[in-house]
Design a protein around this motif. Structure first.
Motif, short mmCIF file in Angstrom:
data_model
loop_
_atom_site.label_atom_id
_atom_site.label_comp_id
_atom_site.label_asym_id
_atom_site.label_seq_id
_atom_site.Cartn_x
_atom_site.Cartn_y
_atom_site.Cartn_z
N UNK A 254 6.25 -24.63 66.46
CA UNK A 254 7.12 -25.24 67.02
C UNK A 254 6.74 -26.10 68.49
N UNK A 255 6.98 -27.60 68.20
CA UNK A 255 6.76 -28.49 69.27
C UNK A 255 7.84 -28.63 70.04
N UNK A 256 7.88 -28.71 71.44
CA UNK A 256 8.89 -28.65 72.35
C UNK A 256 9.37 -30.36 72.18
N UNK B 120 13.16 -31.30 70.97
CA UNK B 120 14.01 -32.36 71.88
C UNK B 120 14.77 -33.45 70.91
N UNK B 121 13.78 -33.83 70.13
CA UNK B 121 13.99 -34.81 68.99
C UNK B 121 15.13 -34.33 68.16
N UNK B 122 15.04 -32.96 67.67
CA UNK B 122 16.34 -32.30 66.88
C UNK B 122 17.47 -32.41 67.49
N UNK B 123 17.45 -31.76 69.10
CA UNK B 123 18.82 -31.66 69.70
C UNK B 123 19.32 -33.47 69.94
N UNK C 278 15.70 -22.31 74.36
CA UNK C 278 14.30 -22.17 74.12
C UNK C 278 13.64 -23.45 75.16
N UNK C 279 14.17 -24.43 75.03
CA UNK C 279 13.67 -25.49 75.90
C UNK C 279 13.85 -25.05 77.47
N UNK D 222 9.38 -28.93 58.11
CA UNK D 222 8.32 -28.08 57.43
C UNK D 222 7.88 -27.14 57.98
N UNK D 223 7.98 -26.85 59.53
CA UNK D 223 7.43 -25.76 60.19
C UNK D 223 8.18 -24.73 59.58
N UNK D 224 9.57 -25.02 60.08
CA UNK D 224 10.54 -24.06 59.73
C UNK D 224 10.68 -23.60 58.25
N UNK D 225 10.42 -24.31 57.40
CA UNK D 225 10.44 -24.05 55.94
C UNK D 225 12.12 -24.25 55.43
N UNK D 226 12.67 -24.98 56.02
CA UNK D 226 14.12 -25.19 55.57
C UNK D 226 14.74 -26.60 56.31
N UNK D 227 15.67 -27.17 55.46
CA UNK D 227 16.32 -28.50 55.96
C UNK D 227 17.21 -28.05 57.16
N UNK D 228 17.15 -29.02 57.95
CA UNK D 228 18.06 -29.09 59.22
C UNK D 228 19.42 -29.80 59.25
N UNK D 229 19.11 -30.81 58.30
CA UNK D 229 20.31 -31.82 58.30
C UNK D 229 20.61 -32.32 56.82
N UNK D 230 21.66 -32.18 56.39
CA UNK D 230 22.27 -32.68 55.30
C UNK D 230 22.41 -34.23 55.16
#
Length: 297
Positions: free
Chosen positions: A3-5, A9-12, A73-74, A43-51
């Motif tokens: 994971x990259x910080x 931040x982009x996800x949040x 985490x941040x 891809x890093x987490x191996x799952x979709x975060x957004x529908x």
């Protein structure tokens, strides 16, 4: 999982806006670049975060879990970065300080307050040591910095001057010399002396002996005291006279009178000592604070 910080931040940003274009504007990046960061995170987490199946962007179950966890985490990452920066500046950690008793009762509290005011998260551990044991403790790494008297630098330990104090003569209040304005050092030739044991401060001990020899006599040492309170108590009891740095006159011990000595009087240096090999910023801060306090009187 890597994971990259910046990805968090982009996800949040996207999770808060639930809109890629608005999130991109908020982050001042292009929408394709933002989408690429989110895909890399998924891809890093191996799952979709957004529908993305409907016109509205929604969080998946995994996305909702990350949305709750990511701020912590941040925050921890930012805290770790701040601690690392502070450590590099010498602002956190433990600084072990040794000090002779006179410094603890005079300049040391001001030095410690100055260090603590600038670096409140730096833990200070202070112990009273006489000069010779301090030099050994410094060389052995048991203390980081010390306040010493009349010490000579060694190959391992550097010593820097802070202030100097003249010797005074301490006599019992009922002594024949107690009523005079000053003491001629030659009048001490036949007096019994109360002194520090030489192993506790060789340089200071030798200053006193050399001063007496310079006036035609060797001090007749009848008793020694391992600390100043003991020595002044022995003087008050009438067991002898003593030569001490002028600061001890401020203690105003009962039964003891401090008198200036006639003529040229040795100056006893108070110094700050540290290992030559020590590159700790905390030690450098302490030394700088000690010099500042000494210069300001």
């Amino acid at each position: 999982m890597d994971l990259e910080l910046r990805q968090l931040r982009a996800f949040l940003a996207v999770a808060s806006e639930l809109h890629f274009s608005r999130a991109a504007r908020r982050l001042h990046v292009s929408q394709p670049a933002l989408s690429q960061q989110i895909r890399a995170l998924e891809k890093s987490l191996g799952t979709a975060l957004f529908d993305r199946s409907s016109r509205a962007t929604e969080l998946t179950a995994a996305g909702r879990v990350l949305f709750e966890a990511a701020p912590r985490v941040l925050a921890e990452a930012e805290r770790a970065q701040a601690l690392v920066t502070q450590a590099a500046r010498g602002a956190v950690g433990l600084l072990t300080v040794g000090s002779v008793g006179t410094a603890l009762a005079s300049i040391a509290p001001r030095i410690l307050r100055l260090v603590r005011a600038e670096f409140p998260d730096l833990q200070l551990e202070v112990s009273q040591y006489d000069t010779s044991p301090q030099l050994v403790a410094l060389a052995d790494g048991r203390i980081d910095v010390g306040l010493v008297r009349a010490a000579q630098p060694t190959e391992t330990v550097a010593v820097e001057h802070l202030v100097s104090e003249p010797l005074l003569c301490a006599v019992p209040t009922d002594h024949r010399l107690a009523g005079g304005p000053t003491v001629d050092p030659r009048e001490l030739a036949d007096e019994p002396f109360v002194l520090w044991p030489r192993p506790l401060g060789r340089a200071f001990f030798d200053i006193i002996v050399s001063y007496c020899l310079g006036h035609g006599f060797s001090p007749r040492i009848v008793v020694e005291g391992a600390d100043i309170e003991t020595q002044l108590g022995l003087v008050a009891a009438g067991l002898g006279v003593s030569l001490q740095p002028s600061y001890y006159a401020n203690l105003r011990p009962p039964g003891v009178v401090f008198l200036p000595l006639d003529g040229e009087v040795p100056q006893v240096a108070l110094q700050v000592a540290y290992r030559r090999s020590d590159r700790s910023p905390a030690v450098a801060h302490f030394v700088a604070a000690a010099k500042e306090c000494a210069a300001s009187g």
